[in-house]
Design a protein around this motif. Structure first.
Motif, mmCIF file in Angstrom:
data_model
loop_
_atom_site.group_PDB
_atom_site.id
_atom_site.type_symbol
_atom_site.label_atom_id
_atom_site.label_comp_id
_atom_site.label_asym_id
_atom_site.label_seq_id
_atom_site.Cartn_x
_atom_site.Cartn_y
_atom_site.Cartn_z
ATOM 1 N N ASN A 128 62.403 43.503 90.760
ATOM 2 C CA ASN A 128 61.986 43.420 92.168
ATOM 3 C C ASN A 128 60.633 44.074 92.429
ATOM 4 O O ASN A 128 60.260 44.279 93.575
ATOM 5 C CB ASN A 128 63.063 44.025 93.084
ATOM 6 N N LYS B 56 51.192 64.933 74.739
ATOM 7 C CA LYS B 56 51.840 64.396 75.957
ATOM 8 C C LYS B 56 50.843 63.512 76.710
ATOM 9 O O LYS B 56 51.189 62.426 77.165
ATOM 10 C CB LYS B 56 52.374 65.526 76.854
ATOM 11 N N ALA C 205 67.878 41.405 93.111
ATOM 12 C CA ALA C 205 69.279 41.060 92.819
ATOM 13 C C ALA C 205 70.178 41.711 93.860
ATOM 14 O O ALA C 205 69.969 42.868 94.237
ATOM 15 C CB ALA C 205 69.653 41.535 91.429
ATOM 16 N N GLN D 289 56.475 56.474 85.668
ATOM 17 C CA GLN D 289 56.939 57.555 86.544
ATOM 18 C C GLN D 289 56.536 58.967 86.098
ATOM 19 O O GLN D 289 56.247 59.815 86.954
ATOM 20 C CB GLN D 289 58.461 57.464 86.723
ATOM 21 N N VAL E 108 61.124 50.700 82.410
ATOM 22 C CA VAL E 108 60.875 50.938 80.990
ATOM 23 C C VAL E 108 61.977 50.332 80.122
ATOM 24 O O VAL E 108 61.688 49.629 79.135
ATOM 25 C CB VAL E 108 60.634 52.451 80.705
ATOM 26 N N ALA E 109 63.239 50.539 80.488
ATOM 27 C CA ALA E 109 64.343 50.065 79.654
ATOM 28 C C ALA E 109 64.380 48.537 79.596
ATOM 29 O O ALA E 109 64.441 47.941 78.517
ATOM 30 C CB ALA E 109 65.669 50.607 80.207
ATOM 31 N N GLY F 220 62.859 58.244 79.943
ATOM 32 C CA GLY F 220 62.276 57.049 79.328
ATOM 33 C C GLY F 220 62.523 57.046 77.830
ATOM 34 O O GLY F 220 62.760 55.989 77.226
ATOM 35 N N SER F 221 62.500 58.226 77.200
ATOM 36 C CA SER F 221 62.698 58.273 75.745
ATOM 37 C C SER F 221 64.129 57.865 75.390
ATOM 38 O O SER F 221 64.366 57.222 74.371
ATOM 39 C CB SER F 221 62.379 59.664 75.213
ATOM 40 N N ASP G 231 68.535 54.826 82.823
ATOM 41 C CA ASP G 231 69.126 55.697 83.847
ATOM 42 C C ASP G 231 70.411 55.122 84.449
ATOM 43 O O ASP G 231 71.158 55.843 85.116
ATOM 44 C CB ASP G 231 68.135 55.906 85.000
HETATM 45 C C1 LIG Z 1 58.286 62.853 87.915
HETATM 46 C C2 LIG Z 1 58.967 62.223 86.742
HETATM 47 C C3 LIG Z 1 58.650 62.660 85.464
HETATM 48 C C4 LIG Z 1 59.265 62.076 84.367
HETATM 49 N N1 LIG Z 1 58.906 62.505 83.106
HETATM 50 C C5 LIG Z 1 59.480 61.942 82.023
HETATM 51 C C6 LIG Z 1 59.075 62.327 80.715
HETATM 52 O O1 LIG Z 1 58.183 63.169 80.545
HETATM 53 N N2 LIG Z 1 59.690 61.745 79.652
HETATM 54 C C7 LIG Z 1 60.657 60.800 79.828
HETATM 55 O O2 LIG Z 1 61.175 60.294 78.811
HETATM 56 N N3 LIG Z 1 61.067 60.408 81.071
HETATM 57 C C8 LIG Z 1 60.497 60.946 82.157
HETATM 58 N N4 LIG Z 1 60.877 60.546 83.415
HETATM 59 C C9 LIG Z 1 62.065 59.687 83.586
HETATM 60 C C10 LIG Z 1 61.782 58.228 83.362
HETATM 61 O O3 LIG Z 1 60.691 57.772 84.142
HETATM 62 C C11 LIG Z 1 63.038 57.422 83.704
HETATM 63 O O4 LIG Z 1 64.139 58.013 83.056
HETATM 64 C C12 LIG Z 1 62.880 55.989 83.248
HETATM 65 O O5 LIG Z 1 61.915 55.354 84.041
HETATM 66 C C13 LIG Z 1 64.209 55.236 83.322
HETATM 67 O O6 LIG Z 1 63.999 53.922 82.927
HETATM 68 P P1 LIG Z 1 64.899 52.746 83.511
HETATM 69 O O7 LIG Z 1 64.294 51.489 82.995
HETATM 70 O O8 LIG Z 1 66.316 53.032 83.239
HETATM 71 O O9 LIG Z 1 64.703 52.838 85.083
HETATM 72 P P2 LIG Z 1 63.382 52.501 85.892
HETATM 73 O O10 LIG Z 1 62.186 52.714 85.027
HETATM 74 O O11 LIG Z 1 63.480 53.265 87.154
HETATM 75 O O12 LIG Z 1 63.483 50.944 86.169
HETATM 76 C C14 LIG Z 1 64.497 50.358 86.934
HETATM 77 C C15 LIG Z 1 63.969 49.032 87.444
HETATM 78 O O13 LIG Z 1 65.014 48.289 88.039
HETATM 79 C C16 LIG Z 1 64.510 47.656 89.197
HETATM 80 N N5 LIG Z 1 65.607 47.303 90.079
HETATM 81 C C17 LIG Z 1 66.495 48.129 90.661
HETATM 82 N N6 LIG Z 1 67.319 47.445 91.456
HETATM 83 C C18 LIG Z 1 66.947 46.140 91.360
HETATM 84 C C19 LIG Z 1 67.413 44.949 91.985
HETATM 85 N N7 LIG Z 1 68.407 44.959 92.866
HETATM 86 N N8 LIG Z 1 66.810 43.766 91.666
HETATM 87 C C20 LIG Z 1 65.772 43.739 90.781
HETATM 88 N N9 LIG Z 1 65.276 44.854 90.195
HETATM 89 C C21 LIG Z 1 65.870 46.042 90.473
HETATM 90 C C22 LIG Z 1 63.574 48.739 89.781
HETATM 91 O O14 LIG Z 1 62.668 48.243 90.714
HETATM 92 C C23 LIG Z 1 62.889 49.221 88.523
HETATM 93 O O15 LIG Z 1 61.758 48.445 88.217
HETATM 94 C C24 LIG Z 1 60.236 61.062 84.546
HETATM 95 C C25 LIG Z 1 60.545 60.607 85.829
HETATM 96 C C26 LIG Z 1 59.907 61.177 86.920
HETATM 97 C C27 LIG Z 1 60.214 60.675 88.304
#
Ligand SMILES: Cc1cc2nc3c(=O)[nH]c(=O)nc-3n(C[C@H](O)[C@H](O)[C@H](O)COP(=O)(O)OP(=O)(O)OC[C@H]3O[C@@H](n4cnc5c(N)ncnc54)[C@H](O)[C@@H]3O)c2cc1C
Length: 379
Positions: free
Chosen positions: A41, A364, A83, A48, A12-13, A298-299, A288
């Motif tokens: 990747n 939601k 990566a 999620q 998402v980020a 995600g928010s 994260d």
């Molecule tokens: C059950 C559950 C319920 C949730 N409910 C909510 C909610 O209601 N509201 C809310 O705001 N959030 C919610 N979340 C949390 C939210 O999904 C995460 O906080 C959010 O996805 C974080 O975004 P991100 O982009 O930082 O990480 P991610 O979305 O996890 O993305 C990280 C990306 O980096 C990639 N990556 C990692 N390492 C490498 C590498 N070496 N090379 C290339 N790519 C790589 C991964 O494959 C992934 O695609 C929930 C999560 C879960 C599991």
């Protein structure tokens, strides 16, 4: 030479940042002054929060996934590679195939539950934090005829309210199925209250009392015996279960840990306002992957994306990177199968759960669909 912005991670980020950069810098991208590369990747992008609903058979993985390349702006180059190293001294990211230089790097590599953090846990526990876990838990849940469901939680973990949501939804499910009197729901938390955010803990505790949900604080899981179906707290007490659900402590991405740029858990030291990696002027971190004391949600990534994009554009234009993240996060909280509440908070304002309503539950569910617009940078 075009200025190259690499976004590492296409969750998402990363997707939000890349899409918003491409939209805001269309002119510079078309004229060849700037290029935006996303290294990710995963071919499929998973929503999620959908895993929570999947575990109650309220949605399928197909519904909560899209092909990543279709979520990115046409002018963003998507590189589907793993990566393996981030080298901030030489401004490069290396993948299993090649190395890429960058002028600006955005690290958005997420966080991951570590099911190996406690002996016996991986073998014994169910979860709703992975798609496979959610599908398996769904099957177990609808077979469950009675007994003790024990939930263990460790911090940090993403979506800090999700375990509460799961317990409230399970409480209502078993009432609907007419077997609530045969099910003991027991929730545990590692500190002295049932949630790290005090107002949320107070609200949830009152709800637990009303619904007969048992809880135990200062519960730090040390070991699980899958044969005896016992979970051991650090204080030596053994807790029997029929179904164990676990949200273990999360760690940062492997590439962060392998590159030695994170803390001991693999979270990257980040300036809480500018979102620059500490000690780096051209590296930003969001979502994260940061070590910030804000919810991994995600928010959070959504609000942070705005700041990262504005600061990178400012720097490219030779202006100060003066945009500041306020610590804002917003979370809907399912308080049953048909009602929800929400909280918002920032560095200065504590959260205050609102009264639950059916309307908030529908909001939601609506967001589950709107997410795909949000991740494209459209809203
Ligand atoms: C059950 C559950 C319920 C949730 N409910 C909510 C909610 O209601 N509201 C809310 O705001 N959030 C919610 N979340 C949390 C939210 O999904 C995460 O906080 C959010 O996805 C974080 O975004 P991100 O982009 O930082 O990480 P991610 O979305 O996890 O993305 C990280 C990306 O980096 C990639 N990556 C990692 N390492 C490498 C590498 N070496 N090379 C290339 N790519 C790589 C991964 O494959 C992934 O695609 C929930 C999560 C879960 C599991």
């Amino acid at each position: 030479m075009a200025k190259r912005i690499i976004v590492l991670g296409s969750g998402v980020a990363g997707s939000m940042v890349a899409n918003r950069l491409a939209k805001s810098m269309q002119k510079e991208i078309y004229s060849g002054e700037v290029e935006v590369l996303v290294i990710g990747n995963k071919k499929q992008h998973l929503y999620q929060p959908g895993f929570l609903f999947m575990s109650f058979n309220e949605g399928t993985l197909e519904q909560f996934s899209r092909e990543q390349k279709h979520l990115l702006h046409p002018k963003v180059k998507f590189i589907l590679e793993e990566a393996t190293k981030i080298d901030t001294a030489n401004n490069t990211v290396t993948t299993t195939k090649q190395s890429y230089n960058y002028d600006f790097l955005v690290i958005a590599t997420g966080s991951y539950p570590d099911f190996n953090s406690v002996p016996g846990l991986a073998e014994a526990s169910h979860n709703f934090y992975t798609p496979e876990g959610a599908a398996k838990l769904r099957d177990e849940l609808f077979k469950f005829k009675g007994g003790t469901i024990l939930m263990t939680i460790d911090v940090p973990h993403k979506c800090p309210v999700a375990p509460l949501e799961w317990i409230f939804m399970a409480d209502e499910l078993f009432r609907d199925l007419g077997i609530r009197d045969k099910v003991t729901l027991k929730y545990t938390y590692p500190i002295g209250r049932i949630h790290s955010l005090e107002p949320v803990a107070e609200w949830a505790e009152a709800e637990f009392e009303k619904r007969g949900i048992e809880y135990e604080v200062f519960f730090n899981l040390e070991e699980v015996d899958p044969n005896k179906k016992l979970a051991y707290n650090m204080d030596g007490t053994a807790h029997p279960y029929d179904l164990l659900i676990s949200v273990p402590a999360h760690v940062g991405a492997k590439v962060v840990r392998d590159s030695n740029i994170g803390d001991e858990d693999g979270f990257i030291p980040t300036d809480r306002y500018s979102l620059k990696m500490i000690g780096q002027d051209n590296v930003y971190v969001l979502g994260d992957a940061t070590n910030l004391p804000v919810s991994k949600a995600g928010s959070t990534a959504h609000y942070q994306a705005d700041v990262v994009v504005k600061n990178i554009i400012s720097q490219i234009k030779g202006l100060p990177a003066s945009h500041r993240y306020s610590g804002k996060a917003f979370c809907f909280i399912e308080s049953g199968l048909n009602e929800a509440t929400y909280i918002w908070f920032d560095y200065k304002t504590p959260p205050q759960p609102m009264p639950s309503s059916e309307m908030l539950h529908w909001f939601k569910l609506a967001y589950n669909e709107l997410y795909w617009l949000s991740v494209r940078g459209i809203m």
